[in-house]
Design a protein around this motif. Structure first.
Motif, PDB file in Angstrom:
ATOM      1  N   ALA A 357       0.817  -1.237   0.022  1.00 17.36           N
ATOM      2  CA  ALA A 357       0.101  -0.217   0.130  1.00 17.36           C
ATOM      3  C   ALA A 357       1.027   1.267   0.001  1.00 17.36           C
ATOM      4  O   ALA A 357       0.414   2.324  -0.716  1.00 17.36           O
ATOM      5  CB  ALA A 357      -0.931  -0.106   1.160  1.00 17.36           C
ATOM      6  N   ALA A 358       1.830   1.217   0.721  1.00 15.28           N
ATOM      7  CA  ALA A 358       2.985   2.212   0.734  1.00 15.28           C
ATOM      8  C   ALA A 358       3.517   2.575  -0.539  1.00 15.28           C
ATOM      9  O   ALA A 358       3.688   3.757  -1.025  1.00 15.28           O
ATOM     10  CB  ALA A 358       3.846   2.146   1.936  1.00 15.28           C
ATOM     11  N   TRP A 359       4.060   1.468  -1.218  1.00 12.19           N
ATOM     12  CA  TRP A 359       4.619   1.696  -2.543  1.00 12.19           C
ATOM     13  C   TRP A 359       3.660   2.188  -3.430  1.00 12.19           C
ATOM     14  O   TRP A 359       4.072   2.851  -4.367  1.00 12.19           O
ATOM     15  CB  TRP A 359       5.228   0.400  -2.768  1.00 12.19           C
ATOM     16  N   GLU A 360       2.461   1.823  -3.418  1.00 14.81           N
ATOM     17  CA  GLU A 360       1.208   1.980  -4.234  1.00 14.81           C
ATOM     18  C   GLU A 360       1.257   3.660  -4.163  1.00 14.81           C
ATOM     19  O   GLU A 360       1.165   4.537  -5.085  1.00 14.81           O
ATOM     20  CB  GLU A 360       0.043   1.341  -4.155  1.00 14.81           C
ATOM     21  N   GLN A 361       1.094   4.062  -2.942  1.00 18.68           N
ATOM     22  CA  GLN A 361       0.845   5.448  -2.587  1.00 18.68           C
ATOM     23  C   GLN A 361       1.987   6.429  -3.055  1.00 18.68           C
ATOM     24  O   GLN A 361       2.027   7.486  -3.660  1.00 18.68           O
ATOM     25  CB  GLN A 361       0.638   5.756  -1.146  1.00 18.68           C
ATOM     26  N   GLN A 362       3.142   5.869  -2.947  1.00 19.96           N
ATOM     27  CA  GLN A 362       4.546   6.502  -3.318  1.00 19.96           C
ATOM     28  C   GLN A 362       4.445   6.447  -5.035  1.00 19.96           C
ATOM     29  O   GLN A 362       4.734   7.595  -5.499  1.00 19.96           O
ATOM     30  CB  GLN A 362       5.594   5.789  -3.066  1.00 19.96           C
ATOM     31  N   GLN A 363       3.908   5.730  -5.630  1.00 18.97           N
ATOM     32  CA  GLN A 363       4.044   5.629  -7.153  1.00 18.97           C
ATOM     33  C   GLN A 363       2.917   6.628  -7.741  1.00 18.97           C
ATOM     34  O   GLN A 363       3.091   7.378  -8.374  1.00 18.97           O
ATOM     35  CB  GLN A 363       3.540   4.103  -7.701  1.00 18.97           C
TER      36      GLN A 363
END
Length: 479
Positions: A357-363
């Motif tokens: 979820a954090a990586w998706e938000q960063q992307q």
């Protein structure tokens, strides 16, 4: 030209002039003309180390005899007509957290030092390019402070005022370069560990697009690690933007294991003149305040950019403008550190779903950040809140700052601009823009672009220095 360096033997805040030594690109030209020998270049820096390091405490380890021998070999090769590498004869230092064969590697603590048999990939590239390593430079314990002090290797002091912090965690690196003890150094950056010290010491630093320069062979990473970090980066620090560009070009490159068919081709720099460049000036940000003298320095910068022909737009926010962005970066930091360390105290373990979820938000934020550059060429913002703060003997987690009625943990306060701008994983080049009107200490800005636009942000730094908008001439003129 002379570099201004603090003098603790005189009244507090007084400074003495130190003769400016040639930049790396000037060394290259002088060696080619035969005006200097590599031995002369190295011994000049050794003399500077002998005279200034007892005051500034930048180096943790050195091998100056080996540096002289390397210079002698280079001079013999040159006399025989052996082709020279791009950085041949440049005397450099290396941040203590990088593996350098023949030196111990530490994160500011002797008890867990290691003695590597091989250079870290980035150090190997530095040597392969002809640079001569003088020694290692100081860091805070576990690279976790905006100061570079520790019980084992001592206190590193800002060359502009030894009562002030040089920044962290690449503080020793910035001091070595700013004071002329070395031409360049390697920094690593998670919360601004290249950008904050570069800004506070009045030099240039580059936080590259993630993945362009290898961070393998760096503590606290495991010595056998094969995965590159997901957030932090490695980049050069130098006293001139042309040196910074040459260093970046020497250091960039993929390391094994590399998938078959994968190649790395960076977009060329897009500008050869300042005229018409579209710059978004981002200085108003509730999540990352600045002090009055930094605001004044940026107002002067805006005028100078317009006078040079740039089209300057004042941004009232960006896709990163949110306290939630700072919170996301803390999560991303924990994800990266989990590969080497336990998660940060109080945060608990992150489950797999939270990581994705954090990586998706960063992307998503990265894509929105890239969208800014449909109408802008660059974004320019502060590197940090203001000039270098006084050194403190308090532990890092006990330091707090109160600003306009808000009390903030000192680390978060000073690193806020670096933290915000780390999320898109895109390049940021720090340039010195002047001295604070009251502090008379360097103020730094970061030039940012979209993903993989490193050559463009670095080239803009060169153009701005050539026009006298930023750089050592700007600092000297204001002094």
């Amino acid at each position: 030209m002379s570099r201004v360096v603090g003098d603790t033997g005189a009244a507090r805040g007084s400074r003495v002039a130190v003769e400016e030594l040639p930049a790396g690109f000037e060394i290259t030209a002088a060696l080619r003309r035969g005006d200097l020998s590599a031995v002369e270049v190295v011994t000049e820096r050794i003399s500077r180390i002998d005279s200034l390091d007892p005051l500034l405490g930048a180096l943790t380890d050195r091998d100056l005899d080996s540096a002289v021998r390397a210079a002698e070999r280079l001079d013999r090769d040159r006399a025989r007509g052996v082709p020279q590498s791009p950085l041949a004869g440049w005397p450099v230092t290396v941040k203590d957290s990088f593996d350098v064969a023949g030196f111990r590697t530490t994160v500011g603590r002797a008890s867990d030092a290691r003695m590597p048999e091989h250079d870290a990939p980035v150090v190997r590239r530095l040597r392969d390019s002809g640079a001569i390593i003088l020694g290692k430079t100081n860091v805070p314990v576990m690279l976790d402070d905006y100061q570079s002090s520790n019980a084992d290797f001592g206190v590193t002091r800002n060359p502009w005022d030894p009562s002030r912090s040089p920044g962290g965690s690449s503080g020793g690196a910035a001091v070595a370069v700013s004071s002329g003890m070395s031409v360049a150094d390697l920094g690593s950056d998670l919360y601004g560990s290249i950008r904050m010290p570069a800004a506070w010491c009045g030099i240039y630093g580059h936080r590259p697009t993630n993945g362009l320069i290898s961070k393998l062979g760096h503590m606290p990473g495991r010595p056998d690690a094969r995965l590159e970090p997901s957030l932090s980066t490695v980049g050069p620090m130098a006293d001139h933007p042309r040196d910074l560009l040459l260093l970046f070009q020497a250091l960039v490159g993929l390391e094994t294991p590399v998938p078959a068919g994968r190649s790395l081709v960076l977009p060329a720099a897009r500008h050869r003149s300042l005229r018409g460049i579209r710059i978004g000036l981002w200085i108003e940000e509730p999540s990352a305040p600045i002090d009055e003298e930094t605001g004044a320095a940026f107002a002067a910068l805006a005028g100078a950019l317009r006078d040079a022909g740039c089209v300057v737009t004042e941004l009232r926010g960006t896709p990163l403008s949110s306290a939630a962005t700072l919170e996301l970066l803390d999560v991303l930091k924990d994800i990266e550190l989990a590969h080497n360390l336990e998660p940060a105290a109080g945060r608990g373990r992150l489950d797999v779903a939270a990581v994705w979820a954090a990586w998706e938000q960063q992307q998503r934020l990265s894509e929105r950040w890239t969208g800014l550059f449909d109408t802008l060429d660059f974004v320019v913002a502060p590197a940090t809140f203001g000039a270098a703060p006084p050194l403190s003997e308090q532990p890092e987690d006990e330091r707090w700052v109160e600003f306009h009625g808000t009390r903030t943990r000192a680390m978060d306060f000073h690193a806020a601009w670096s933290k915000l701008t780390n999320v898109p994983r895109a390049p940021a080049t720090v340039v010195p823009i002047g001295l604070g009107r009251e502090s008379r200490l360097p103020i730094g800005a970061q030039i940012m672009g979209p993903y993989l636009a490193d050559l463009s942000t670095l080239q803009l730094a060169v153009l701005l220095e050539e026009e006298g908008v930023v750089g050592a001439r700007q600092l000297t003129r204001q002094w």
